[in-house]
Design an enzyme around this catalytic site. Structure first.
Site, short mmCIF file in Angstrom:
data_model
loop_
_atom_site.label_atom_id
_atom_site.label_comp_id
_atom_site.label_asym_id
_atom_site.label_seq_id
_atom_site.Cartn_x
_atom_site.Cartn_y
_atom_site.Cartn_z
CB CYS A 45 -0.68 8.68 4.53
SG CYS A 45 -2.25 9.54 4.62
CB CYS A 50 -4.75 7.62 3.05
SG CYS A 50 -3.72 6.67 4.14
CE LYS A 53 -8.19 5.05 -0.01
NZ LYS A 53 -7.59 4.15 0.95
CE1 TYR A 180 -8.58 -0.98 6.16
CE2 TYR A 180 -7.35 -2.97 6.65
CZ TYR A 180 -8.13 -1.91 7.07
OH TYR A 180 -8.47 -1.79 8.39
CD GLU A 184 -9.20 1.26 0.55
OE1 GLU A 184 -9.70 1.60 1.62
OE2 GLU A 184 -8.04 1.60 0.22
CG HIS A 439 -36.89 10.78 8.94
ND1 HIS A 439 -36.59 9.48 8.60
CD2 HIS A 439 -37.99 11.14 8.21
CE1 HIS A 439 -37.49 9.06 7.71
NE2 HIS A 439 -38.32 10.04 7.46
CD GLU A 444 -33.91 8.01 9.78
OE1 GLU A 444 -34.72 8.32 10.68
OE2 GLU A 444 -34.10 8.23 8.57
P1 NDP Z 1 -4.14 -6.44 4.04
O1 NDP Z 1 -3.43 -6.95 5.23
O2 NDP Z 1 -5.38 -5.64 4.22
O3 NDP Z 1 -4.51 -7.65 3.11
C1 NDP Z 1 -3.52 -8.48 2.60
C2 NDP Z 1 -4.17 -9.56 1.78
O4 NDP Z 1 -3.18 -10.30 1.11
C3 NDP Z 1 -4.96 -10.54 2.63
O5 NDP Z 1 -6.05 -10.99 1.89
C4 NDP Z 1 -3.93 -11.65 2.87
O6 NDP Z 1 -4.53 -12.90 3.07
C5 NDP Z 1 -3.18 -11.65 1.57
N1 NDP Z 1 -1.79 -12.06 1.74
C6 NDP Z 1 -0.98 -11.76 2.75
N2 NDP Z 1 0.23 -12.31 2.56
C7 NDP Z 1 0.16 -12.97 1.41
C8 NDP Z 1 1.08 -13.77 0.67
N3 NDP Z 1 2.30 -13.99 1.14
N4 NDP Z 1 0.67 -14.28 -0.51
C9 NDP Z 1 -0.59 -14.07 -0.96
N5 NDP Z 1 -1.49 -13.35 -0.31
C10 NDP Z 1 -1.13 -12.80 0.87
O7 NDP Z 1 -3.01 -5.67 3.21
P2 NDP Z 1 -3.08 -4.59 2.04
O8 NDP Z 1 -1.88 -4.83 1.23
O9 NDP Z 1 -4.41 -4.56 1.39
O10 NDP Z 1 -2.90 -3.23 2.85
C11 NDP Z 1 -1.78 -3.09 3.70
C12 NDP Z 1 -2.15 -2.36 4.96
O11 NDP Z 1 -2.28 -0.98 4.66
C13 NDP Z 1 -3.49 -2.77 5.56
O12 NDP Z 1 -3.36 -3.85 6.43
C14 NDP Z 1 -3.92 -1.53 6.26
O13 NDP Z 1 -3.38 -1.55 7.55
C15 NDP Z 1 -3.31 -0.42 5.43
N6 NDP Z 1 -4.33 0.20 4.54
C16 NDP Z 1 -5.38 0.84 5.10
C17 NDP Z 1 -6.34 1.42 4.31
C18 NDP Z 1 -7.50 2.12 4.95
O14 NDP Z 1 -7.42 2.45 6.13
N7 NDP Z 1 -8.62 2.32 4.23
C19 NDP Z 1 -6.27 1.37 2.85
C20 NDP Z 1 -5.14 0.64 2.37
C21 NDP Z 1 -4.20 0.08 3.19
P3 NDP Z 1 -4.87 -13.42 4.53
O15 NDP Z 1 -6.11 -12.72 4.95
O16 NDP Z 1 -5.07 -14.85 4.31
O17 NDP Z 1 -3.70 -13.09 5.40
#
Ligand code: NDP
Length: 450
Positions: A45, A50, A53, A180, A184, A439, A444
Site C-alpha cells: 500500500c 494505494c 498510485k 482495479y 486505474e 446544494h 445531493e
Molecule cells: P483484479 O482482481 O482487480 O483484476 C484482475 C484482472 O485480471 C481481471 O480482469 C481478471 O479477469 C484478469 N485475470 C486474472 N487472472 C488472469 C490470468 N491468469 N490471465 C489473464 N487475465 C487474468 O486484480 P488487479 O491486479 O487489478 O488488482 C489486484 C487486487 O489489488 C485487487 O483485486 C484489489 O483487491 C487490490 N487493489 C485495490 C485497489 C483499490 O482499492 N482501489 C487498487 C488496486 C488494487 P477475470 O475478471 O476474468 O477474472
C-alpha cells in the site's frame, strides 16, 4: 505479558498494513514484539500501491483540469508536464511515510529485522542473516505480488511495481487485465498522453462492480482514447530491433508498444516461509486458510492481509491486524466483519460502491427496487465535457432497506465513504429522502433519487 521461554511474544513476518498494525497494537497491549521485513516497511500500500498510485491519479487529473479550466476563463499557454519531477516527488513522499511507519514501530519498542524470515520450527524463525529467534505466536502478513501470465517473452513486461519508477513515460502501453490496477493505470497513463490499450481475457471489466457502472466507465474511457481488446490472451511478446515490443494475442491483430504492463490479479506470498515445516494449510489460490480470528490450522500461527486472500484491500488488512492483536494480546476476541465493505476504483472518473450490485441483490433477495440518477456534474457542463455520472441505489423490495449504493463520477470515493456508514447501519431509502440536500453538490443526488 512476558515472553516466558520464548524471546518474543509475537514475531510478525511482513511489515505491510496488516503486519504493522498488528505489531503496534500487540506491543501496546504489553507484548514483546519483533517484525521481519525483507523490502521496505509499509508494504504494498505505502511503497508500491494505494499511496503512490493515488498521488499519480492526482497528478494525472491535472491534464483534464488544465483543459477544463479554459472554459472557466483561465489562460494556460506554455503548460508542460515533467514525469520525472512527479515521479521523484511521489517517491520522496513514499520515503517520508516509510519513515513514519518505522518510527511508529520503534516508538512501540517493536524490534525490526530488515531481512527475510522463515519458520524453521514450531516457534522458531530463522532470519536471512542466519540468526534464529523464538516466539510464542507467529503472524504471517507477507501480502501478495502481481500475477504474471506465462507466455513466451513474458519477462519483457512490467507490473505496477515498476510503473512507479519508469525513467520516461512510454509512448504506447499495453495493459493486461480488466480489474482495479488495469483501469486505474490506464487512466493515469492516458492522462499523461501515453496511448493505452487494455487487453482482457474476457469481456468483463471490474467483475465485482455493478455492470451499469462498468459499462459507463468503458464508454467514457473509450471516449478519452483508451482502446480495449476483449477475449484476448497473450500468445507471445517479442522485442524488436527498434526496442519496441510486438505483442501477439488471441482473437486480435498483433500490436506494437513501448511497454507491456500486467495487472492480472495478485498471488499470495507464501513461498519460502517454511509453511510446510509449520504444517500450515493453504487454499485453492495458494492463500493461507484462516478462521474468523485469522488463526491458521496451527494454534499459535495467525495470518492477516492479502496473503489470506479474503478481501485484498488495505483497510481490511489493517482491521484484521488490529483484531488479531486484540484477540491474542488484548483479551478481547474480535472477528473481522467482512460484510458490506465499501471500495473504490481510482479510474478517470472514479467508481465507488458499497453492498450488493443489482444482480447480486436480485439473486439474494428476489424483489429489489432500484433508484437511479444519471446526470452531468455542473463542472463538466461548464467545461463542455460530455461525461455523465451515475448513482444507483439498490433497496430490498420487502422493506426498502438499502442493500447497495454504486456510483461513477467526480468525487465518488469521497461521497461513498459517508454513504457506506448509512448502508452498514441498515438505513432505508426513506431515511435518505428525509435528509435535506446540500446544494449544489454531486452528493445531493443521493438524497434526491427517484
Ligand atoms: P483484479 O482482481 O482487480 O483484476 C484482475 C484482472 O485480471 C481481471 O480482469 C481478471 O479477469 C484478469 N485475470 C486474472 N487472472 C488472469 C490470468 N491468469 N490471465 C489473464 N487475465 C487474468 O486484480 P488487479 O491486479 O487489478 O488488482 C489486484 C487486487 O489489488 C485487487 O483485486 C484489489 O483487491 C487490490 N487493489 C485495490 C485497489 C483499490 O482499492 N482501489 C487498487 C488496486 C488494487 P477475470 O475478471 O476474468 O477474472
Amino acid at each position: 505479558m512476558s515472553a516466558d521461554k520464548y524471546e518474543y511474544d509475537l514475531f510478525t513476518i511482513g511489515a505491510g498494513s496488516g503486519g504493522v498494525r498488528a505489531c503496534r497494537v500487540a506491543a501496546a497491549h504489553g507484548a514483546k514484539v519483533a517484525v521481519a521485513e525483507e523490502h521496505r516497511i509499509g508494504g504494498t500500500c505505502v511503497i508500491r500501491g494505494c499511496v503512490p498510485k493515488k498521488m499519480l491519479v492526482y497528478g494525472a487529473h491535472f491534464a483534464e483540469d488544465l483543459e477544463d479550466c479554459q472554459s472557466f476563463g483561465w489562460n494556460i499557454e506554455g503548460k508542460s508536464f515533467d514525469w520525472v519531477k512527479l515521479r521523484d516527488n511521489v517517491m520522496a513522499d513514499v520515503d517520508r511515510i516509510n519513515g513514519v511507519y518505522r518510527k511508529t514501530l520503534e516508538s512501540h519498542d517493536v524490534t525490526i529485522f530488515d531481512e527475510r524470515a522463515e519458520i524453521v520450527g514450531p516457534h522458531e524463525i530463522k532470519l536471512a542473516s542466519g540468526k534464529t529467534v523464538t516466539a510464542k505466536y507467529i503472524l504471517i502478513a507477507t501480502g501478495a505480488r502481481p500475477h504474471i501470465p506465462g507466455c513466451s517473452g513474458g519477462e519483457l513486461g512490467i507490473t505496477s511495481n515498476e510503473a512507479f519508477h519508469l525513467d520516461e513515460l512510454p509512448k504506447r502501453i499495453l495493459i493486461a487485465g480488466g480489474g482495479y490496477i488495469a483501469n486505474e493505470f490506464a487512466g493515469i497513463f492516458n492522462e499523461f498522453g501515453t496511448k493505452v490499450t487494455i487487453i482482457n481475457r474476457t469481456d468483463t471489466l471490474l467483475r465485482s462492480y455493478d455492470q451499469s457502472l462498468t459499462d459507463r466507465l468503458l464508454q467514457i474511457s473509450v471516449k478519452k482514447g483508451i482502446d480495449f481488446r476483449f477475449n484476448a490472451e497473450f500468445e507471445n511478446i517479442k522485442q524488436l530491433d527498434n526496442g519496441c515490443l510486438r505483442v501477439c494475442m488471441s482473437n486480435h491483430d498483433p500490436i506494437e508498444v513501448e511497454a507491456v504492463m500486467y495487472a492480472t490479479g495478485r498471488v499470495p506470498n507464501t513461498e519460502g516461509l517454511g509453511l510446510e515445516t509449520a504444517g500450515i494449510e493453504l487454499g485453492e489460490k495458494g492463500e493461507i486458510k484462516v478462521d474468523r480470528f485469522s488463526k491458521t490450522n496451527v494454534d499459535h500461527i495467525y495470518a492477516v492481509g492479502d496473503v489470506t486472500a479474503r478481501v485484498q484491500l488495505t483497510p481490511v488488512a489493517i482491521r484484521e491486524g488490529q483484531a488479531f492483536a486484540d484477540t491474542v494480546f488484548g483479551d478481547k476476541p474480535t472477528a473481522v466483519d467482512h460484510s458490506c465493505i465499501p471500495s473504490a476504483v481510482f479510474s478517470h472518473p472514479p467508481i465507488a460502491a458499497v453492498g450488493m450490485t443489482e444482480g447480486e441483490a436480485k439473486n439474494a433477495l428476489g424483489q429489489v427496487k432500484v433508484y437511479q440518477s444519471d446526470f452531468r456534474a455542473m463542472k463538466n457542463v461548464v467545461a463542455g465535457r460530455e461525461e455523465r455520472s451515475l448513482i444507483k441505489m439498490i433497496c430490498d423490495g420487502a422493506n426498502d432497506k438499502i442493500v447497495g449504493i454504486h456510483m461513477i463520477g467526480p468525487e465518488a470515493p469521497e461521497i461513498m465513504q459517508a454513504a457506506a456508514v448509512a448502508v452498514k447501519a441498515g438505513m432505508t431509502k426513506a431515511d435518505f429522502d428525509a435528509t435535506t440536500a446540500i446544494h449544489p453538490t454531486v452528493a445531493e443526488e443521493l438524497v434526491l433519487l427517484k
